[in-house]
Design a protein around this motif. Structure first.
Motif, PDB file in Angstrom:
ATOM      1  N   PRO A  18       0.860  -1.145  -0.227  1.00 14.97           N
ATOM      2  CA  PRO A  18      -0.031   0.005  -0.003  1.00 14.97           C
ATOM      3  C   PRO A  18       0.694   1.483   0.170  1.00 14.97           C
ATOM      4  CG  PRO A  18      -0.026  -0.940   2.118  1.00 14.97           C
ATOM      5  CD  PRO A  18       0.721  -1.793   1.524  1.00 14.97           C
ATOM      6  N   THR A  19       0.417   2.320  -0.705  1.00 16.62           N
ATOM      7  CA  THR A  19       1.046   3.386  -0.927  1.00 16.62           C
ATOM      8  C   THR A  19       0.292   4.464  -0.009  1.00 16.62           C
ATOM      9  OG1 THR A  19       0.158   4.226  -2.956  1.00 16.62           O
ATOM     10  CG2 THR A  19       2.081   2.990  -3.159  1.00 16.62           C
ATOM     11  N   THR A  20       1.067   5.682   0.589  1.00 17.02           N
ATOM     12  CA  THR A  20       0.394   6.657   1.082  1.00 17.02           C
ATOM     13  C   THR A  20      -0.751   7.275   0.188  1.00 17.02           C
ATOM     14  OG1 THR A  20       2.400   7.172   2.443  1.00 17.02           O
ATOM     15  CG2 THR A  20       0.753   9.096   2.171  1.00 17.02           C
ATOM     16  N   ARG A  21      -0.522   7.483  -1.194  1.00 17.88           N
ATOM     17  CA  ARG A  21      -1.265   7.968  -1.859  1.00 17.88           C
ATOM     18  C   ARG A  21      -2.669   7.254  -2.038  1.00 17.88           C
ATOM     19  NH1 ARG A  21      -0.007   8.779  -8.061  1.00 17.88           N
ATOM     20  NH2 ARG A  21      -0.004   6.433  -8.197  1.00 17.88           N
ATOM     21  N   SER A  22      -2.468   5.901  -1.873  1.00 16.76           N
ATOM     22  CA  SER A  22      -3.661   5.012  -2.210  1.00 16.76           C
ATOM     23  C   SER A  22      -4.703   5.181  -0.819  1.00 16.76           C
ATOM     24  CB  SER A  22      -3.460   3.514  -2.454  1.00 16.76           C
ATOM     25  OG  SER A  22      -2.785   3.048  -1.305  1.00 16.76           O
ATOM     26  N   VAL A  23      -3.900   5.203   0.321  1.00 10.20           N
ATOM     27  CA  VAL A  23      -4.607   5.335   1.345  1.00 10.20           C
ATOM     28  C   VAL A  23      -5.360   6.713   1.859  1.00 10.20           C
ATOM     29  CG1 VAL A  23      -4.479   5.375   4.042  1.00 10.20           C
ATOM     30  CG2 VAL A  23      -3.065   3.650   2.622  1.00 10.20           C
ATOM     31  N   LEU A  24      -4.662   7.611   1.157  1.00 10.36           N
ATOM     32  CA  LEU A  24      -5.055   8.943   1.550  1.00 10.36           C
ATOM     33  C   LEU A  24      -6.315   9.069   0.241  1.00 10.36           C
ATOM     34  CD1 LEU A  24      -2.287  11.556   1.606  1.00 10.36           C
ATOM     35  CD2 LEU A  24      -4.020  10.726   3.421  1.00 10.36           C
ATOM     36  N   THR A  25      -6.148   8.492  -0.969  1.00 13.05           N
ATOM     37  CA  THR A  25      -7.254   8.472  -1.857  1.00 13.05           C
ATOM     38  C   THR A  25      -8.552   7.884  -1.516  1.00 13.05           C
ATOM     39  OG1 THR A  25      -5.778   8.809  -3.558  1.00 13.05           O
ATOM     40  CG2 THR A  25      -7.759   7.900  -4.152  1.00 13.05           C
ATOM     41  N   GLY A  26      -8.447   6.797  -0.760  1.00 17.20           N
ATOM     42  CA  GLY A  26      -9.490   5.876   0.036  1.00 17.20           C
ATOM     43  C   GLY A  26     -10.036   6.878   0.879  1.00 17.20           C
ATOM     44  N   LEU A  27      -9.479   7.626   1.721  1.00 23.59           N
ATOM     45  CA  LEU A  27     -10.106   8.411   2.895  1.00 23.59           C
ATOM     46  C   LEU A  27     -10.744   9.330   2.077  1.00 23.59           C
ATOM     47  CD1 LEU A  27      -7.274   8.427   5.482  1.00 23.59           C
ATOM     48  CD2 LEU A  27      -9.144   7.191   5.526  1.00 23.59           C
ATOM     49  N   VAL A  28     -10.336  10.017   1.136  1.00 25.88           N
ATOM     50  CA  VAL A  28     -10.944  10.966   0.510  1.00 25.88           C
ATOM     51  C   VAL A  28     -12.066  10.598  -0.302  1.00 25.88           C
ATOM     52  CG1 VAL A  28     -10.845  12.793  -1.429  1.00 25.88           C
ATOM     53  CG2 VAL A  28      -8.980  12.590   0.286  1.00 25.88           C
ATOM     54  N   ALA A  29     -12.185   9.683  -0.708  1.00 26.96           N
ATOM     55  CA  ALA A  29     -13.461   8.899  -1.370  1.00 26.96           C
ATOM     56  C   ALA A  29     -14.496   8.721  -0.483  1.00 26.96           C
ATOM     57  CB  ALA A  29     -12.984   7.593  -2.174  1.00 26.96           C
ATOM     58  N   ALA A  30     -14.110   8.239   0.723  1.00 26.65           N
ATOM     59  CA  ALA A  30     -15.223   7.830   1.674  1.00 26.65           C
ATOM     60  C   ALA A  30     -15.720   9.046   2.217  1.00 26.65           C
ATOM     61  CB  ALA A  30     -14.497   6.954   2.703  1.00 26.65           C
ATOM     62  N   PHE A  31     -14.805  10.130   2.338  1.00 31.66           N
ATOM     63  CA  PHE A  31     -15.345  11.669   3.016  1.00 31.66           C
ATOM     64  C   PHE A  31     -16.152  12.135   1.788  1.00 31.66           C
ATOM     65  CE2 PHE A  31     -14.654  16.274   3.141  1.00 31.66           C
ATOM     66  CZ  PHE A  31     -15.344  16.192   4.673  1.00 31.66           C
ATOM     67  N   GLY A  32     -16.052  11.969   0.617  1.00 32.13           N
ATOM     68  CA  GLY A  32     -16.739  12.740  -0.536  1.00 32.13           C
ATOM     69  C   GLY A  32     -18.140  11.834  -0.567  1.00 32.13           C
ATOM     70  N   VAL A  33     -18.029  10.618  -0.506  1.00 31.39           N
ATOM     71  CA  VAL A  33     -19.233   9.882  -0.589  1.00 31.39           C
ATOM     72  C   VAL A  33     -20.209  10.274   0.749  1.00 31.39           C
ATOM     73  CG1 VAL A  33     -20.381   7.406  -0.350  1.00 31.39           C
ATOM     74  CG2 VAL A  33     -18.377   7.833  -1.996  1.00 31.39           C
TER      75      VAL A  33
END
Length: 319
Positions: free
Chosen positions: A114-129
């Protein structure tokens, strides 16, 4: 076919799933989510099975049954349970952690760090939803939260295992999709009969709605989804998931007269941005589990030749 085309075709699956809420509320009998899940999965699986004309062999009977249970048979009922026990949109928010689960499982089962970008992207996606679907509500139900998380974990595990196991030699994505939809539909059928009783009477609108769900929304959409899993990384595929609630929100605004607030529009922008960012990861490399080189020809019927719920705005009647 280049990677951009594969991503766009795969994205049609969650976009199609985003239409489920509108079709369910406008065309289908109310309060029959398990029957609807069965009608989506089983007829679609049988139609694709007739087209593919390939049955599992050896260990693939067990693998197909497990993948069908994870991606369809367990995913649908758990999603329905969470939708009925959680306040508006909360099931979608809990379910939006799917990309993060896939990132973790990909590290364990696929060796993809896992990369920092993938984790942050997942968090942003969840927040946006959450900004798009979350509504003010009362206390949360522990069983509902557990069911929502389990449904997301089930689909995530199915996605990663589908990537890890790939397909048997000479079997295309059409057959693999048929096996899973059939297995999942057979798993849901007795549950629907036990919980909801005999099937309801169907009028012409309901028949049309079920035909759309079974063919376009399930048979074609899941074929594109599993095809995409075979050509992209599991993380890239799962980051397309937020397109489902985004589509549901836009369709609700355009066709059902629902309003979109500035906060929801901001959430849509965040979730869509995370979806795009999720496609910028490492390309699949031949030799990784589940990755196959491009096929020279296409055949879904000959075993000797190589074949080339939704997290919606209102989950109370999703999928």
């Amino acid at each position: 076919m280049n990677r951009a085309s594969t991503v766009l075709l795969t994205a049609l699956a969650p976009v199609s799933w985003g239409t489920t809420y509108a079709v369910t509320t406008e065309f289908l009998p109310p309060d029959r989510p398990l029957f609807t899940g069965m009608m989506r999965a089983l007829p679609a699986g049988l139609v694709l099975l007739a087209l593919a004309r390939v049955l599992p062999r050896g260990v693939w009977w067990g693998k197909a049954a497990l993948l069908g249970a994870l991606n369809i048979g367990a995913f649908f009922p758990l999603l329905f349970l969470s939708a009925y026990r959680l306040p508006g949109g909360m099931a979608a928010v809990v379910g939006s952690v799917g990309p993060l689960i896939v990132v973790g499982l990909s590290a364990l089962l696929l060796g993809q760090r896992p990369t920092t970008r993938s984790v942050l992207t997942g968090l942003v996606a969840a927040f946006g939803v959450s900004l798009v679907v979350l509504k003010a509500a009362g206390a949360l139900d522990a069983v509902g939260v557990a069911a929502a998380f389990a449904s997301s974990a089930s689909m995530s595990a199915g996605t990663v295992l589908t990537k890890r196991w790939g397909r048997p030699d000479g079997v295309g994505p059409l057959a693999l999709t048929a096996w899973q939809l059939t297995a999942g539909g057979l798993l849901i059928a007795p549950l629907a009969l036990f919980v909801e009783g005999a099937p309801p009477a169907l009028d012409g609108r309901a028949v049309g709605g079920y035909l759309y769900l079974a063919l376009a929304n399930t048979a074609v959409a899941y074929w594109l989804w599993f095809r995409g899993i075979g050509r992209l990384t599991a993380t890239q595929v799962t980051f397309l998931g937020p397109l489902s609630p985004l589509t549901a929100a836009v369709l609700g605004w355009a066709a059902l007269g629902q309003s979109l607030t500035p906060v929801q529009l901001a959430g849509m922008a965040l979730a869509f941005g995370a979806t795009v960012a999720g496609q910028l990861g490492v390309r699949p490399v031949a030799g990784q589990p589940g990755v196959r080189p491009p096929a020279a020809g296409r055949s879904f019927g000959s075993p000797g030749r190589r074949g080339t719920p939704e997290a919606l705005r209102d989950m109370s009647r999703a999928l």
